[in-house]
Design a protein around this motif. Structure first.
Motif, PDB file in Angstrom:
ATOM      1  N   SER A   1       0.725   4.478  -0.338  1.00  0.00           N
ATOM      2  CA  SER A   1       1.344   3.096  -0.347  1.00  0.00           C
ATOM      3  C   SER A   1       0.775   2.321  -1.554  1.00  0.00           C
ATOM      4  N   TYR A   2       1.558   1.181  -1.730  1.00  0.00           N
ATOM      5  CA  TYR A   2       1.108   0.357  -2.969  1.00  0.00           C
ATOM      6  C   TYR A   2       0.817  -1.019  -2.338  1.00  0.00           C
ATOM      7  N   LYS A   3      -0.174  -1.478  -3.219  1.00  0.00           N
ATOM      8  CA  LYS A   3      -0.679  -2.956  -3.098  1.00  0.00           C
ATOM      9  C   LYS A   3      -0.417  -3.585  -4.500  1.00  0.00           C
ATOM     10  N   LEU A   4       0.639  -4.664  -4.217  1.00  0.00           N
ATOM     11  CA  LEU A   4       0.856  -5.535  -5.339  1.00  0.00           C
ATOM     12  C   LEU A   4       0.288  -6.710  -5.060  1.00  0.00           C
ATOM     13  N   ASP A   5      -0.533  -7.226  -6.116  1.00  0.00           N
ATOM     14  CA  ASP A   5      -1.001  -8.538  -6.126  1.00  0.00           C
ATOM     15  C   ASP A   5      -0.278  -9.521  -7.085  1.00  0.00           C
ATOM     16  N   LEU A   6       0.217 -10.493  -6.539  1.00  0.00           N
ATOM     17  CA  LEU A   6       1.294 -11.462  -7.417  1.00  0.00           C
ATOM     18  C   LEU A   6       0.591 -12.938  -7.531  1.00  0.00           C
ATOM     19  N   LYS A   7       0.760 -13.665  -8.508  1.00  0.00           N
ATOM     20  CA  LYS A   7       0.427 -14.914  -8.817  1.00  0.00           C
ATOM     21  C   LYS A   7       1.286 -15.706  -8.656  1.00  0.00           C
ATOM     22  N   VAL A   8       1.109 -16.822  -7.651  1.00  0.00           N
ATOM     23  CA  VAL A   8       2.043 -17.752  -7.485  1.00  0.00           C
ATOM     24  C   VAL A   8       2.040 -19.139  -8.396  1.00  0.00           C
ATOM     25  N   ASN A   9       0.839 -19.541  -8.599  1.00  0.00           N
ATOM     26  CA  ASN A   9       0.300 -20.436  -9.623  1.00  0.00           C
ATOM     27  C   ASN A   9      -1.095 -19.919  -9.878  1.00  0.00           C
ATOM     28  N   GLU A  10      -1.964 -21.081 -10.356  1.00  0.00           N
ATOM     29  CA  GLU A  10      -3.259 -20.851 -10.762  1.00  0.00           C
ATOM     30  C   GLU A  10      -4.233 -20.535  -9.567  1.00  0.00           C
ATOM     31  N   TYR A  11      -3.547 -20.749  -8.479  1.00  0.00           N
ATOM     32  CA  TYR A  11      -4.744 -20.643  -7.400  1.00  0.00           C
ATOM     33  C   TYR A  11      -3.948 -19.824  -6.227  1.00  0.00           C
ATOM     34  N   ASP A  12      -2.642 -19.652  -5.961  1.00  0.00           N
ATOM     35  CA  ASP A  12      -2.414 -19.220  -4.819  1.00  0.00           C
ATOM     36  C   ASP A  12      -1.748 -17.456  -5.258  1.00  0.00           C
ATOM     37  N   GLN A  13      -1.943 -16.636  -4.246  1.00  0.00           N
ATOM     38  CA  GLN A  13      -1.559 -15.339  -4.458  1.00  0.00           C
ATOM     39  C   GLN A  13      -0.898 -14.814  -3.484  1.00  0.00           C
ATOM     40  N   ILE A  14       0.204 -13.664  -3.458  1.00  0.00           N
ATOM     41  CA  ILE A  14       0.814 -13.048  -2.433  1.00  0.00           C
ATOM     42  C   ILE A  14       0.471 -11.476  -2.768  1.00  0.00           C
ATOM     43  N   GLU A  15       0.106 -10.914  -1.480  1.00  0.00           N
ATOM     44  CA  GLU A  15      -0.191  -9.525  -1.703  1.00  0.00           C
ATOM     45  C   GLU A  15       1.124  -8.952  -0.922  1.00  0.00           C
ATOM     46  N   LEU A  16       1.745  -7.797  -1.687  1.00  0.00           N
ATOM     47  CA  LEU A  16       2.732  -7.124  -1.113  1.00  0.00           C
ATOM     48  C   LEU A  16       2.226  -5.876  -0.925  1.00  0.00           C
ATOM     49  N   PHE A  17       2.441  -5.223   0.398  1.00  0.00           N
ATOM     50  CA  PHE A  17       1.848  -3.756   0.759  1.00  0.00           C
ATOM     51  C   PHE A  17       3.225  -3.157   1.002  1.00  0.00           C
ATOM     52  N   SER A  18       3.221  -1.768   0.927  1.00  0.00           N
ATOM     53  CA  SER A  18       4.199  -0.583   1.400  1.00  0.00           C
ATOM     54  C   SER A  18       3.551   0.029   2.284  1.00  0.00           C
ATOM     55  N   PHE A  19       4.062   0.520   3.443  1.00  0.00           N
ATOM     56  CA  PHE A  19       3.350   1.582   4.154  1.00  0.00           C
ATOM     57  C   PHE A  19       4.657   2.289   4.603  1.00  0.00           C
TER      58      PHE A  19
END
Length: 128
Positions: A42-60
């Protein structure tokens, strides 16, 4: 307890490459870190929305479907703040993404709309 802010939102996708393309190339989120977890395939992708917020995208492998209805219990949607809702909608249309008609928040008087990610997760655009 002194909660400062939301650090991240985690999303499990059914097709990693398709969702990675959507969040990075369509929505324009910046990749912070991408990690392949061999033991989980599986992958874990950390994404930057702005200087504070993030999204973690996971694959299973073969994640179960999550039944979601507008008023079901649990996370309802993910909302992004935009300055110009028409420009944001035009950008999504260039990528062949369907967007609901613009609505007006009766409490704030602000405009908003919804569209979906590749797995049907409702995403809101909220104009400030």
């Amino acid at each position: 307890m002194n909660l400062k802010r939301i650090h991240h939102v985690a999303i499990i996708c059914s097709d990693y490459e398709r969702s990675k393309h959507f969040y990075v190339n369509v929505l324009g989120l910046e990749v912070i870190h991408e990690h392949y977890r061999k033991e989980r395939n599986s992958y874990k992708l950390d994404l930057k929305v702005n200087e504070y917020d993030q999204i973690e995208l996971f694959s299973f492998e073969n994640p179960p479907k999550r039944l979601s209805y507008p008023e079901a219990c649990g996370l309802r949607h993910l909302a992004f703040e935009v300055e110009n809702i028409e420009e944001a909608i035009a950008h999504l249309h260039k990528h062949d993404i369907e967007v609901e008609p613009i609505r007006m928040d009766p409490i704030t008087g602000k405009r908003f709309t919804f569209f979906a990610d590749p797995d049907g997760l409702p995403i809101e655009l909220y104009e400030t």
